[in-house]
Design an enzyme around this catalytic site. Structure first.
Site, PDB file in Angstrom:
ATOM      1  N   HIS A  13      22.670  14.631 -50.683  1.00 14.82           N
ATOM      2  CA  HIS A  13      21.133  14.608 -50.509  1.00 14.82           C
ATOM      3  C   HIS A  13      20.485  13.216 -51.007  1.00 14.82           C
ATOM      4  CE1 HIS A  13      17.395  16.967 -51.095  1.00 14.82           C
ATOM      5  NE2 HIS A  13      16.839  15.899 -51.429  1.00 14.82           N
ATOM      6  N   HIS A  15      17.561   9.947 -50.561  1.00 10.38           N
ATOM      7  CA  HIS A  15      16.120   9.252 -49.890  1.00 10.38           C
ATOM      8  C   HIS A  15      16.353   7.771 -50.032  1.00 10.38           C
ATOM      9  CE1 HIS A  15      13.903  13.139 -50.184  1.00 10.38           C
ATOM     10  NE2 HIS A  15      14.829  13.257 -51.043  1.00 10.38           N
ATOM     11  N   ARG A  17      14.437   5.679 -47.834  1.00 12.98           N
ATOM     12  CA  ARG A  17      13.022   5.194 -47.456  1.00 12.98           C
ATOM     13  C   ARG A  17      13.220   4.244 -46.112  1.00 12.98           C
ATOM     14  NH1 ARG A  17      11.302   9.411 -50.304  1.00 12.98           N
ATOM     15  NH2 ARG A  17      10.965   8.885 -52.561  1.00 12.98           N
ATOM     16  N   ASN A  41      12.208  12.690 -44.997  1.00 10.51           N
ATOM     17  CA  ASN A  41      10.978  12.623 -45.149  1.00 10.51           C
ATOM     18  C   ASN A  41      10.291  11.365 -45.297  1.00 10.51           C
ATOM     19  OD1 ASN A  41      12.229  12.031 -47.507  1.00 10.51           O
ATOM     20  ND2 ASN A  41      10.639  13.241 -48.803  1.00 10.51           N
ATOM     21  N   LYS A  98      16.412  19.838 -42.340  1.00  9.44           N
ATOM     22  CA  LYS A  98      15.872  19.936 -43.303  1.00  9.44           C
ATOM     23  C   LYS A  98      14.689  20.857 -43.315  1.00  9.44           C
ATOM     24  CE  LYS A  98      15.135  19.450 -47.832  1.00  9.44           C
ATOM     25  NZ  LYS A  98      15.216  18.491 -48.789  1.00  9.44           N
ATOM     26  N   HIS A 135      14.744  23.103 -49.160  1.00 10.25           N
ATOM     27  CA  HIS A 135      13.945  22.880 -50.551  1.00 10.25           C
ATOM     28  C   HIS A 135      13.340  24.280 -50.846  1.00 10.25           C
ATOM     29  CE1 HIS A 135      11.285  20.255 -53.123  1.00 10.25           C
ATOM     30  NE2 HIS A 135      10.629  21.436 -53.212  1.00 10.25           N
ATOM     31  N   HIS A 173      19.030  20.779 -54.460  1.00 14.59           N
ATOM     32  CA  HIS A 173      18.616  20.541 -55.915  1.00 14.59           C
ATOM     33  C   HIS A 173      18.368  21.811 -56.883  1.00 14.59           C
ATOM     34  CE1 HIS A 173      14.996  20.494 -53.494  1.00 14.59           C
ATOM     35  NE2 HIS A 173      14.845  19.396 -53.252  1.00 14.59           N
ATOM     36  N   ASP A 247      19.555  13.492 -54.918  1.00 20.22           N
ATOM     37  CA  ASP A 247      18.021  13.513 -54.698  1.00 20.22           C
ATOM     38  C   ASP A 247      17.261  12.225 -55.185  1.00 20.22           C
ATOM     39  OD1 ASP A 247      15.568  14.479 -53.573  1.00 20.22           O
ATOM     40  OD2 ASP A 247      15.131  15.950 -55.020  1.00 20.22           O
ATOM     41  N   ALA A 263       6.423  12.304 -57.229  1.00 17.00           N
ATOM     42  CA  ALA A 263       7.659  13.071 -57.608  1.00 17.00           C
ATOM     43  C   ALA A 263       8.870  12.485 -57.286  1.00 17.00           C
ATOM     44  CB  ALA A 263       7.809  14.509 -56.881  1.00 17.00           C
TER      45      ALA A 263
END
Ligand code: DOR
Ligand code: ZN
Length: 344
Positions: A13, A15, A17, A41, A98, A135, A173, A247, A263
């Site tokens: 998991h 991120h 970007r 995302n 997701k 999530h 998570h 995460d 967040a």
């Protein structure tokens, strides 16, 4: 000196970007991890197979020379996702999809507003064995933010698992004793990722001694009894159902240290060292390799990495910031130390 040699881990998991931010952060994961499941995302979110494939190319292009790191791609489900999209995704090698409840977290406004309207999509995922990443938080404003995961279990997850008992699902998570218990007691098609921050910190780290924006993530840190339940879950009898998913979610310093701070906690630069600290606290360093390098591949039907990494029990000093395009990125433990160091 204590030395720990384990199979190279994967991050299930992550991120990373896009653009300059991607270039700044992906080398940190590539140094430690064999593979990472890349969260979709972005702005706009990765909702099509073509977008996921193009994103994969940008990630590969941002890697250091000679890196063997493999990004594994996911799709972001929306109210418009169709069974045909799921079939196309599976055929193209997308590893999972997701589910962000609309409004649950960063860039989730295009997320799913009604889980039940998505049932044909979820049935197709169950049929094809394509995992659903969840999530797991409700978003209703009347639900206390510390209760959103537990309420999600009762209102949506339990009914969903009853309705689609063969769906492969990762509860992402997890932060609560309730989530750990659900996963431990569910069938082998249900697993969970656990972040370093939820194993190492409770909500005091967010709110005691001044507000600590760099400890703010979603789901938010919970009380100590929940942290203890997570340490127990990753080291206990059903430990094979829990695996590494940082995460790690970078945001520029200016976005974190703001009247409305974003967040996300950036941990990828020292992910495995942070987990080693947590497993040491749990008295379970012998379970770290399974958590970091075996349980995830087992769930996803992949083989573990073949090479090893070495950790030594010596303090690693964390810098105050990393560069992040034209901005700064404040890492977890900035200006502090971590009790383990991964060797080159
Ligand atoms: O803290 C978080 N940050 N939680 C999420 O679910 C999303 C993530 C992000 O993308 O920044
Ligand atoms: Zn995430």
């Amino acid at each position: 000196m204590q030395i720990l040699t384990i199979t190279r881990p994967d991050d299930w998991h992550l991120h990373v970007r896009d653009g300059a931010a991607l270039k700044a952060v992906v080398p940190f994961s590539a140094r430690q991890m064999g593979r990472a499941l890349i969260m979709p995302n972005l702005k706009p979110p990765v909702t099509t197979v073509a977008a996921a494939m193009a994103y994969r190319e940008r990630i590969l292009a941002a890697l250091p020379a000679n890196s063997h790191f493999q990004p594994l791609m996911t799709l972001y489900l929306t109210d418009q996702s169709t069974p045909a999209l799921i079939r196309e995704a599976k055929a193209a090698g997308i590893i999972a999809c997701k589910l962000y409840p609309a409004g649950a977290t960063t860039n989730s406004s295009s997320g799913v507003s009604d889980l039940w309207a998505l049932l044909p999509v979820l049935e197709t995922m169950a049929e094809l064995g394509l995992p659903l990443l969840v999530h797991g938080e409700v978003t209703h404003s009347e639900i206390d933010i510390f209760d959103r995961e537990a309420v999600f279990i009762d209102e949506l997850l339990q009914p969903l698992l009853q309705r689609l008992p063969s769906l492969k699902l990762v509860f992402e998570h997890i932060t609560t004793a309730e989530a750990a218990r659900l996963v431990a007691e569910a069938g082998e098609n249900i697993a969970a990722t656990v972040t370093p921050q939820h194993l190492l910190y409770n909500r005091n780290a967010l709110l005691v001694g001044g507000m600590q924006p760099h400890h703010y993530c979603l789901p938010v840190l919970k009380r100590e009894s929940h942290r203890q339940a997570l340490l127990q879950a990753v080291s206990g009898k059903q430990a094979h159902k829990f695996f590494l998913g940082t995460d790690s979610a970078p945001h520029a310093q200016t976005s974190k240290e703001s009247a409305c701070g974003c967040a996300g906690i950036f941990s990828a630069f020292a992910a495995i060292e942070l987990y080693a600290e947590a497993f040491e606290e749990a008295g379970a360093l012998d379970k770290l390799q399974a958590f970091a390098a075996e349980n995830g591949p087992l769930f996803y039907g992949l083989t573990p990495n073949t090479d090893k990494i070495t950790l030594v029990k010596s303090n690693r000093t964390i810098p105050p910031y990393f560069s992040y395009g034209h901005e700064r990125l404040i890492p977890l433990r900035a200006n502090g130390t971590i009790g383990w160091t991964m060797l080159e």
